[in-house]
Design a protein around this motif. Structure first.
Motif, PDB file in Angstrom:
ATOM      1  N   PHE A   1     157.487  70.429  34.337  1.00 62.19           N
ATOM      2  CA  PHE A   1     158.039  69.253  35.006  1.00 62.19           C
ATOM      3  C   PHE A   1     157.677  67.998  34.230  1.00 62.19           C
TER       4      PHE A   1
ATOM      5  N   TRP B   1     168.914  57.334  33.898  1.00 54.90           N
ATOM      6  CA  TRP B   1     169.052  58.756  33.565  1.00 54.90           C
ATOM      7  C   TRP B   1     168.855  58.977  32.065  1.00 54.90           C
TER       8      TRP B   1
ATOM      9  N   LYS C   1     160.594  67.549  30.306  1.00 55.36           N
ATOM     10  CA  LYS C   1     159.506  68.303  30.927  1.00 55.36           C
ATOM     11  C   LYS C   1     158.315  68.360  29.978  1.00 55.36           C
TER      12      LYS C   1
ATOM     13  N   LEU D   1     165.387  63.899  41.857  1.00 57.09           N
ATOM     14  CA  LEU D   1     164.475  64.162  40.740  1.00 57.09           C
ATOM     15  C   LEU D   1     163.301  65.033  41.190  1.00 57.09           C
ATOM     16  N   CYS D   2     162.777  64.755  42.373  1.00 56.37           N
ATOM     17  CA  CYS D   2     161.662  65.562  42.879  1.00 56.37           C
ATOM     18  C   CYS D   2     162.106  66.985  43.204  1.00 56.37           C
TER      19      CYS D   2
ATOM     20  N   GLU E   1     164.172  68.560  41.589  1.00 51.79           N
ATOM     21  CA  GLU E   1     164.260  69.216  40.287  1.00 51.79           C
ATOM     22  C   GLU E   1     162.867  69.482  39.696  1.00 51.79           C
TER      23      GLU E   1
ATOM     24  N   ALA F   1     160.379  66.961  39.231  1.00 54.13           N
ATOM     25  CA  ALA F   1     159.710  65.793  38.659  1.00 54.13           C
ATOM     26  C   ALA F   1     158.567  65.321  39.565  1.00 54.13           C
TER      27      ALA F   1
ATOM     28  N   GLN G   1     157.597  75.745  41.151  1.00 57.59           N
ATOM     29  CA  GLN G   1     158.370  74.739  41.867  1.00 57.59           C
ATOM     30  C   GLN G   1     158.602  75.181  43.302  1.00 57.59           C
TER      31      GLN G   1
ATOM     32  N   GLN H   1     165.440  68.620  30.857  1.00 54.31           N
ATOM     33  CA  GLN H   1     165.735  67.456  31.694  1.00 54.31           C
ATOM     34  C   GLN H   1     166.235  67.908  33.067  1.00 54.31           C
ATOM     35  N   PRO H   2     166.224  67.008  34.066  1.00 55.03           N
ATOM     36  CA  PRO H   2     166.840  67.335  35.344  1.00 55.03           C
ATOM     37  C   PRO H   2     168.300  67.752  35.159  1.00 55.03           C
ATOM     38  N   TYR H   3     168.786  68.593  36.049  1.00 56.20           N
ATOM     39  CA  TYR H   3     170.083  69.252  35.866  1.00 56.20           C
ATOM     40  C   TYR H   3     171.222  68.286  35.550  1.00 56.20           C
TER      41      TYR H   3
ATOM     42  N   TRP I   1     171.238  65.409  34.144  1.00 57.51           N
ATOM     43  CA  TRP I   1     171.077  64.560  32.958  1.00 57.51           C
ATOM     44  C   TRP I   1     172.169  64.824  31.929  1.00 57.51           C
TER      45      TRP I   1
END
Length: 381
Positions: free
Chosen positions: A40, A92, A98, A140-141, A143, A145, A240, A342-344, A346
């Motif tokens: 993360f 973004w 991560k 984001l969380c 995902e 983060a 996660q 990266q988050p999905y 992004w």
């Protein structure tokens, strides 16, 4: 209200010097563990009163930890490129991958606070910005983060004393910025708006930490310890947490017909009629994209469906009518290593078109609930 808060936290130099080596070693260890796990990213948002120590704290964290794994981003006035896209686009693009940490100065909270204090919009618009910020942080969380939000605070009396001290010191008066003077005049309103924002956006997944900024030693140790505790807890987590879907289970169709089952697959056009209509519609599309009113809008088209169902052919018919300078095609396949870090969303946000431009997605973010779900690359949650 906390504008007059003046608790007076302080840590003497001897205590600070005794604690720092152990704290610094623990932070470095946690940072390298974060990099090693690569599960993360860590996002640090800095807000609060000017002169309360935001910059000094980040400088110190870069000294205490490995700066190669810390990405500091400052968001000042929006560039023309940023103004041509949705507000979240600029954030973004700067998200840390991560295993890394990202520090955001002038983040989405700074923008909404300054806009409201300067009277650029009313509370209704502020509340919309607050809701958008909460939704972004929730996403984001979800995902994975880890988000830390720090509000560095000074009372009005402390802020004025700092400004007077610097103003009277010819060696350090340069440290006073125009924003310092501006905030000294709007202090009450800034804090009032700030409290409204903090109360509505401090959530269990991304809480606010209010840090008194008068004493440098106290401020530094407080931020360092909060970061260490949060990092260690997240790194110890086995994996996660699974996001629970909020939607009710789908109700079966009473007549056992799905949307796709109900399509009339026998529909057809005579070739001559097709060619005539195609030329007409291509001309309309070309004219609309060149219309001067299009400068205020961006166009985004998503093509989904089974393989060999005609997505590629449809895209070719569209592009045949257009100036290649006005559009681009984004083909979505398996994510690259950079995209997987990266988050999905992004990988899609980076391709959002500017105003006056047109982007076609050959497959899209719906892949998560289509091919990725079917092939077992993501869970139902």
């Amino acid at each position: 209200m906390f504008e007059s808060a003046e608790i007076g936290h302080a840590v003497d130099k001897a205590t600070f010097d005794a604690v720092v080596p152990e704290l610094r070693e623990a932070l470095l260890e946690a940072q390298y563990e974060l990099k090693g796990q690569g599960r993360f990213p860590v996002i640090i948002l800095l807000c609060g009163i000017e002169g309360a120590g935001k910059g000094e704290t980040v400088k110190l964290l870069n000294e205490w930890m490995d700066p190669r794994l810390i990405q500091v981003s400052t968001f000042d006035q929006q560039t023309d490129e940023e103004l041509a896209r949705p507000p979240a686009w600029r954030y973004w693009r700067q998200l840390p991958p991560k295993g890394h940490m990202g520090v955001f100065f002038g983040n989405w909270y700074s923008q909404m606070l300054q806009g409201r204090v300067q009277g650029h919009f009313k509370n209704a618009v502020l509340d919309q910005a607050i809701d958008a910020a909460s939704a972004l942080e929730r996403m984001l969380c979800d995902e994975g983060a880890l988000i830390f939000k720090f509000w560095f605070h000074l009372s009005k009396k402390q802020m004025k004393a700092r400004l007077k001290s610097l103003q009277d010191d010819p060696l350090h008066s340069w440290r006073i910025s125009p924003l310092d003077w501006q905030q000294s005049k709007t202090y009450d309103k800034y804090v009032r708006v700030g409290e409204r924002v903090l109360r509505r956006t401090s959530r269990e997944f991304a809480p606010w930490y209010v840090v008194e900024g008068v004493d440098e030693n106290y401020r530094s140790l407080t931020v360092g310890q909060i970061l260490l505790d949060g990092l260690q807890a997240a790194l110890k987590a086995s994996g996660q947490s699974q996001v629970q879907p909020h939607a009710p289970p789908p109700t079966p169709s009473l007549d056992h017909l799905s949307l796709l089952d109900s399509l009339d697959m026998s529909q057809a056009l005579d070739k001559d009629e097709y060619n005539e209509q195609l030329i007409t519609e291509q001309a309309r599309l070309s004219g609309l994209l060149r219309d001067k009113r299009m400068r205020k809008h961006a166009l985004l088209a998503v093509f989904e469906g089974n393989d060999a169902a005609g997505k590629g052919g449809a895209i070719r018919r569209v592009t045949a009518a257009l100036d290649p300078r006005l559009y681009r095609i984004v083909q979505v396949a398996a994510p690259t290593d950079e995209e997987s870090a990266q988050p999905y969303l992004w990988r899609f946000w980076r391709h959002i078109p500017a105003r006056g431009k047109f982007t076609m997605f050959d497959r899209s973010w719906y892949g998560r609930v289509l091919v990725e779900r079917v092939e077992g690359f993501c869970s139902p949650a």
